[in-house]
Design a protein around this motif. Structure first.
Motif, PDB file in Angstrom:
ATOM      1  N   CYS A  11       0.801  -1.244   0.000  1.00 10.80           N
ATOM      2  CA  CYS A  11       0.000   0.000   0.000  1.00 10.80           C
ATOM      3  C   CYS A  11       0.820   1.273   0.000  1.00 10.80           C
ATOM      4  N   ASN A  12       2.142   1.185  -0.110  1.00 11.01           N
ATOM      5  CA  ASN A  12       2.932   2.418  -0.036  1.00 11.01           C
ATOM      6  C   ASN A  12       2.991   3.161  -1.364  1.00 11.01           C
ATOM      7  N   ARG A  13       2.562   2.500  -2.463  1.00  5.88           N
ATOM      8  CA  ARG A  13       2.582   3.179  -3.768  1.00  5.88           C
ATOM      9  C   ARG A  13       1.658   2.441  -4.733  1.00  5.88           C
ATOM     10  N   GLY A  14       1.512   3.009  -5.919  1.00  2.00           N
ATOM     11  CA  GLY A  14       0.780   2.337  -6.998  1.00  2.00           C
ATOM     12  C   GLY A  14      -0.675   2.037  -6.675  1.00  2.00           C
ATOM     13  N   ILE A  15      -1.131   0.902  -7.159  1.00  4.73           N
ATOM     14  CA  ILE A  15      -2.545   0.525  -7.054  1.00  4.73           C
ATOM     15  C   ILE A  15      -2.966   0.339  -5.588  1.00  4.73           C
ATOM     16  N   GLY A  16      -2.081  -0.222  -4.766  1.00  2.42           N
ATOM     17  CA  GLY A  16      -2.412  -0.437  -3.357  1.00  2.42           C
ATOM     18  C   GLY A  16      -2.711   0.868  -2.645  1.00  2.42           C
ATOM     19  N   CYS A  37       2.598  -2.583   4.249  1.00  7.39           N
ATOM     20  CA  CYS A  37       3.750  -2.218   3.407  1.00  7.39           C
ATOM     21  C   CYS A  37       4.997  -2.748   4.087  1.00  7.39           C
ATOM     22  N   ARG A  38       6.083  -2.825   3.291  1.00  4.95           N
ATOM     23  CA  ARG A  38       7.272  -3.468   3.846  1.00  4.95           C
ATOM     24  C   ARG A  38       7.906  -2.667   4.970  1.00  4.95           C
ATOM     25  N   ASN A  39       7.935  -1.338   4.791  1.00  2.53           N
ATOM     26  CA  ASN A  39       8.675  -0.527   5.763  1.00  2.53           C
ATOM     27  C   ASN A  39       7.939   0.767   6.071  1.00  2.53           C
ATOM     28  N   LEU A  63       4.614  -5.429   6.639  1.00  2.84           N
ATOM     29  CA  LEU A  63       4.430  -6.791   6.113  1.00  2.84           C
ATOM     30  C   LEU A  63       5.262  -7.020   4.857  1.00  2.84           C
ATOM     31  N   GLU A  64       6.141  -8.003   4.952  1.00  6.44           N
ATOM     32  CA  GLU A  64       6.887  -8.498   3.782  1.00  6.44           C
ATOM     33  C   GLU A  64       6.183  -9.805   3.403  1.00  6.44           C
ATOM     34  N   THR A  65       5.561  -9.826   2.244  1.00  7.94           N
ATOM     35  CA  THR A  65       4.651 -10.940   1.939  1.00  7.94           C
ATOM     36  C   THR A  65       5.351 -12.259   1.620  1.00  7.94           C
ATOM     37  N   THR A  66       6.677 -12.235   1.449  1.00  7.24           N
ATOM     38  CA  THR A  66       7.368 -13.501   1.181  1.00  7.24           C
ATOM     39  C   THR A  66       7.969 -14.096   2.460  1.00  7.24           C
ATOM     40  N   ASN A  92      -4.549  -9.435  -2.115  1.00  5.89           N
ATOM     41  CA  ASN A  92      -3.132  -9.709  -2.374  1.00  5.89           C
ATOM     42  C   ASN A  92      -2.720  -8.884  -3.593  1.00  5.89           C
ATOM     43  N   ASN A  93      -2.264  -7.669  -3.304  1.00  6.13           N
ATOM     44  CA  ASN A  93      -1.930  -6.729  -4.383  1.00  6.13           C
ATOM     45  C   ASN A  93      -0.430  -6.676  -4.669  1.00  6.13           C
ATOM     46  N   ALA A  94       0.407  -6.871  -3.648  1.00  8.14           N
ATOM     47  CA  ALA A  94       1.862  -6.743  -3.821  1.00  8.14           C
ATOM     48  C   ALA A  94       2.345  -7.681  -4.929  1.00  8.14           C
ATOM     49  N   SER A 176       8.919 -14.396 -16.784  1.00  5.28           N
ATOM     50  CA  SER A 176       8.763 -14.877 -15.399  1.00  5.28           C
ATOM     51  C   SER A 176       7.464 -14.343 -14.804  1.00  5.28           C
ATOM     52  N   TYR A 177       7.121 -13.118 -15.155  1.00  5.99           N
ATOM     53  CA  TYR A 177       5.885 -12.483 -14.641  1.00  5.99           C
ATOM     54  C   TYR A 177       4.667 -13.224 -15.163  1.00  5.99           C
ATOM     55  N   ARG A 178       4.634 -13.478 -16.473  1.00  4.11           N
ATOM     56  CA  ARG A 178       3.495 -14.203 -17.074  1.00  4.11           C
ATOM     57  C   ARG A 178       3.303 -15.564 -16.404  1.00  4.11           C
ATOM     58  N   SER A 180       4.365 -16.609 -13.500  1.00  4.82           N
ATOM     59  CA  SER A 180       3.967 -16.508 -12.086  1.00  4.82           C
ATOM     60  C   SER A 180       2.479 -16.171 -11.972  1.00  4.82           C
ATOM     61  N   LYS A 181       2.001 -15.268 -12.829  1.00  2.00           N
ATOM     62  CA  LYS A 181       0.587 -14.872 -12.711  1.00  2.00           C
ATOM     63  C   LYS A 181      -0.338 -15.972 -13.244  1.00  2.00           C
ATOM     64  N   ALA A 182       0.134 -16.770 -14.193  1.00  3.05           N
ATOM     65  CA  ALA A 182      -0.670 -17.930 -14.613  1.00  3.05           C
ATOM     66  C   ALA A 182      -0.793 -18.891 -13.435  1.00  3.05           C
ATOM     67  N   TRP A 209      -3.871  -1.996 -17.722  1.00  4.69           N
ATOM     68  CA  TRP A 209      -2.462  -1.575 -17.835  1.00  4.69           C
ATOM     69  C   TRP A 209      -2.397  -0.156 -17.277  1.00  4.69           C
ATOM     70  N   VAL A 210      -1.719  -0.011 -16.153  1.00  8.70           N
ATOM     71  CA  VAL A 210      -1.863   1.184 -15.320  1.00  8.70           C
ATOM     72  C   VAL A 210      -0.538   1.928 -15.146  1.00  8.70           C
ATOM     73  N   GLN A 211      -0.626   3.251 -15.131  1.00 10.93           N
ATOM     74  CA  GLN A 211       0.557   4.111 -14.950  1.00 10.93           C
ATOM     75  C   GLN A 211       1.061   4.069 -13.509  1.00 10.93           C
ATOM     76  N   THR A 212       1.839   3.040 -13.210  1.00 12.94           N
ATOM     77  CA  THR A 212       2.497   2.936 -11.894  1.00 12.94           C
ATOM     78  C   THR A 212       3.966   2.649 -12.178  1.00 12.94           C
ATOM     79  N   ASP A 213       4.751   2.471 -11.113  1.00 13.71           N
ATOM     80  CA  ASP A 213       6.160   2.107 -11.333  1.00 13.71           C
ATOM     81  C   ASP A 213       6.237   0.820 -12.137  1.00 13.71           C
TER      82      ASP A 213
HETATM   83  P1  NDP Z   1       4.019  -0.981  -8.077  1.00 10.74           P
HETATM   84  O1  NDP Z   1       5.350  -1.446  -8.537  1.00 10.74           O
HETATM   85  O2  NDP Z   1       3.642   0.436  -8.230  1.00 10.74           O
HETATM   86  O3  NDP Z   1       3.798  -1.389  -6.531  1.00 10.74           O
HETATM   87  C1  NDP Z   1       4.067  -2.686  -6.119  1.00 10.74           C
HETATM   88  C2  NDP Z   1       3.777  -2.784  -4.638  1.00 10.74           C
HETATM   89  O4  NDP Z   1       4.041  -4.123  -4.215  1.00 10.74           O
HETATM   90  C3  NDP Z   1       4.691  -1.872  -3.794  1.00 10.74           C
HETATM   91  O5  NDP Z   1       3.963  -1.376  -2.704  1.00 10.74           O
HETATM   92  C4  NDP Z   1       5.756  -2.848  -3.321  1.00 10.74           C
HETATM   93  O6  NDP Z   1       6.393  -2.462  -2.119  1.00 10.74           O
HETATM   94  C5  NDP Z   1       4.895  -4.060  -3.089  1.00 10.74           C
HETATM   95  N1  NDP Z   1       5.675  -5.286  -2.954  1.00 10.74           N
HETATM   96  C6  NDP Z   1       6.425  -5.912  -3.910  1.00 10.74           C
HETATM   97  N2  NDP Z   1       6.996  -7.005  -3.388  1.00 10.74           N
HETATM   98  C7  NDP Z   1       6.597  -7.088  -2.083  1.00 10.74           C
HETATM   99  C8  NDP Z   1       6.843  -7.981  -1.029  1.00 10.74           C
HETATM  100  N3  NDP Z   1       7.624  -9.055  -1.193  1.00 10.74           N
HETATM  101  N4  NDP Z   1       6.265  -7.745   0.187  1.00 10.74           N
HETATM  102  C9  NDP Z   1       5.457  -6.677   0.357  1.00 10.74           C
HETATM  103  N5  NDP Z   1       5.195  -5.778  -0.601  1.00 10.74           N
HETATM  104  C10 NDP Z   1       5.756  -5.986  -1.814  1.00 10.74           C
HETATM  105  O7  NDP Z   1       2.975  -1.933  -8.829  1.00 10.74           O
HETATM  106  P2  NDP Z   1       1.415  -1.792  -9.171  1.00 10.74           P
HETATM  107  O8  NDP Z   1       0.755  -0.990  -8.133  1.00 10.74           O
HETATM  108  O9  NDP Z   1       1.295  -1.434 -10.584  1.00 10.74           O
HETATM  109  O10 NDP Z   1       0.985  -3.328  -9.071  1.00 10.74           O
HETATM  110  C11 NDP Z   1       0.126  -3.836  -8.074  1.00 10.74           C
HETATM  111  C12 NDP Z   1      -0.367  -5.181  -8.568  1.00 10.74           C
HETATM  112  O11 NDP Z   1      -1.073  -5.021  -9.803  1.00 10.74           O
HETATM  113  C13 NDP Z   1       0.742  -6.198  -8.837  1.00 10.74           C
HETATM  114  O12 NDP Z   1       0.359  -7.462  -8.362  1.00 10.74           O
HETATM  115  C14 NDP Z   1       0.842  -6.212 -10.356  1.00 10.74           C
HETATM  116  O13 NDP Z   1       1.305  -7.431 -10.853  1.00 10.74           O
HETATM  117  C15 NDP Z   1      -0.598  -5.954 -10.741  1.00 10.74           C
HETATM  118  N6  NDP Z   1      -0.756  -5.425 -12.098  1.00 10.74           N
HETATM  119  C16 NDP Z   1      -0.307  -4.179 -12.411  1.00 10.74           C
HETATM  120  C17 NDP Z   1      -0.452  -3.705 -13.708  1.00 10.74           C
HETATM  121  C18 NDP Z   1       0.005  -2.355 -14.123  1.00 10.74           C
HETATM  122  O14 NDP Z   1      -0.106  -2.044 -15.331  1.00 10.74           O
HETATM  123  N7  NDP Z   1       0.490  -1.517 -13.231  1.00 10.74           N
HETATM  124  C19 NDP Z   1      -1.076  -4.538 -14.773  1.00 10.74           C
HETATM  125  C20 NDP Z   1      -1.530  -5.808 -14.304  1.00 10.74           C
HETATM  126  C21 NDP Z   1      -1.371  -6.224 -13.015  1.00 10.74           C
HETATM  127  P3  NDP Z   1       7.876  -1.755  -2.118  1.00 10.74           P
HETATM  128  O15 NDP Z   1       7.642  -0.308  -2.405  1.00 10.74           O
HETATM  129  O16 NDP Z   1       8.385  -2.023  -0.757  1.00 10.74           O
HETATM  130  O17 NDP Z   1       8.673  -2.429  -3.203  1.00 10.74           O
END
Ligand code: NDP
Length: 255
Positions: A11-16, A37-39, A63-66, A92-94, A176-178, A180-182, A209-213
């Motif tokens: 939840c520290n960035r992106g979709i979360g 979030c991890r930290n 939370l470190e999900t691995t 489960n978004n990470a 590897s991503y494809r 893993s997600k399959a 397909w979203v504008q995130t990192d």
């Molecule tokens: P970002 O790279 O913006 O964010 C990823 C998030 O996952 C960060 O908060 C990151 O934390 C966290 N994360 C990664 N590994 C771990 C871990 N081991 N433990 C805890 N947290 C972790 O990605 P998005 O927001 O774009 O992606 C979110 C989800 O959406 C993912 O599952 C991705 O596969 C999926 N998705 C995204 C798409 C896109 O176009 N953006 C398209 C399709 C699916 P930290 O900052 O600490 O690294």
């Protein structure tokens, strides 16, 4: 009635992060959002920490999900905050993606790292939080299958669809991503069958397909638009969506 208690990973960035923000903006916001979030103390986490400071229903949990130990510590913290209540929705978004992973370049390190984060993490999370999801399902036993009762949402991707590989593979190998997600899709399908008796809806969700990192700046969808769609989809998920892959607009994607 909207779901009351959520836990979201990454939840520290992106979709979360945007999910936390938009859930708070709903007319009937959740009673509790466990934003993990991890930290939490990292400067990267400032926006989430600010949200939590302004909204007492947001609880930031490290939370470190691995890492099974980190997950167990998170379960204990969440249980304390729930104070006897169940957890309605686990998202489960990470996730991570290695864009450069191809048939030529992929190796053991790449595959194991991505699989660990995108598949093993969600598996461990579901196992650890299962008792709390079951509790929510029991508390809402009169409700139909859905997020207001109990739901496990695995954030997946169109790139994990085996049927859709021919039209997209050359554009974005991300091997590897494809793969893993399959596997995550398979996990979701298995969970949907295994947890049906417990009243827990299990669905894989493609955010677009979203504008995130991870998605990069060339992605067509803003994170606001994607998450706006996701929140609507979450509110409308029902039995027919159990064990399938749906996108941010509620369309079914073939496996
Ligand atoms: P970002 O790279 O913006 O964010 C990823 C998030 O996952 C960060 O908060 C990151 O934390 C966290 N994360 C990664 N590994 C771990 C871990 N081991 N433990 C805890 N947290 C972790 O990605 P998005 O927001 O774009 O992606 C979110 C989800 O959406 C993912 O599952 C991705 O596969 C999926 N998705 C995204 C798409 C896109 O176009 N953006 C398209 C399709 C699916 P930290 O900052 O600490 O690294």
């Amino acid at each position: 009635m909207a779901p009351q208690r959520f836990l979201i990973t990454g939840c520290n960035r992106g979709i979360g992060l945007e999910l936390v923000r938009q859930l708070l903006e709903q007319p009937n916001p959740p009673k509790q959002i466990f934003a993990t979030c991890r930290n939490p103390n990292s400067p990267q986490n400032q926006v989430l920490n600010d949200l939590a400071a302004k909204n007492p229903n947001v609880v930031v949990i490290p939370l470190e999900t691995t890492d099974a130990k980190s997950i167990q510590e998170a379960v204990e913290k969440v249980e304390k905050h729930l104070n006897g209540a169940g957890l309605n929705v686990l998202i489960n978004n990470a996730g991570i993606m290695v864009t450069t992973s191809t048939l030529e370049s992929a190796d053991e390190e790449d595959f194991l790292k991505v699989y660990n984060t995108n598949v093993v993490g969600p598996l461990l999370m579901a196992k650890a939080f299962l008792p709390l999801l079951k509790k929510a399902a029991q508390e809402n036993s009169e409700k139909p299958l859905g997020c207001s009762k109990a739901a496990l949402i695995n954030v997946s991707t169109l790139l994990g669809s085996i049927e859709r590989v021919p039209e997209k593979f050359n554009f974005a190998p991300a091997l590897s991503y494809r793969c893993s997600k399959a596997a995550l899709n398979m996990l979701t399908r298995c969970q949907s069958v295994g947890y049906q008796k417990d009243g827990i809806l299990c669905t894989a969700l493609h955010p677009g397909w979203v504008q995130t990192d991870l998605g990069g700046p060339q992605a067509p969808l803003t994170v606001e638009k994607s998450v706006n769609g996701i929140v609507k989809v979450l509110n409308n998920l029902s039995e027919k969506d159990s064990g399938i892959l749906v996108d941010w607009e509620g369309n079914t994607i073939p496996w």
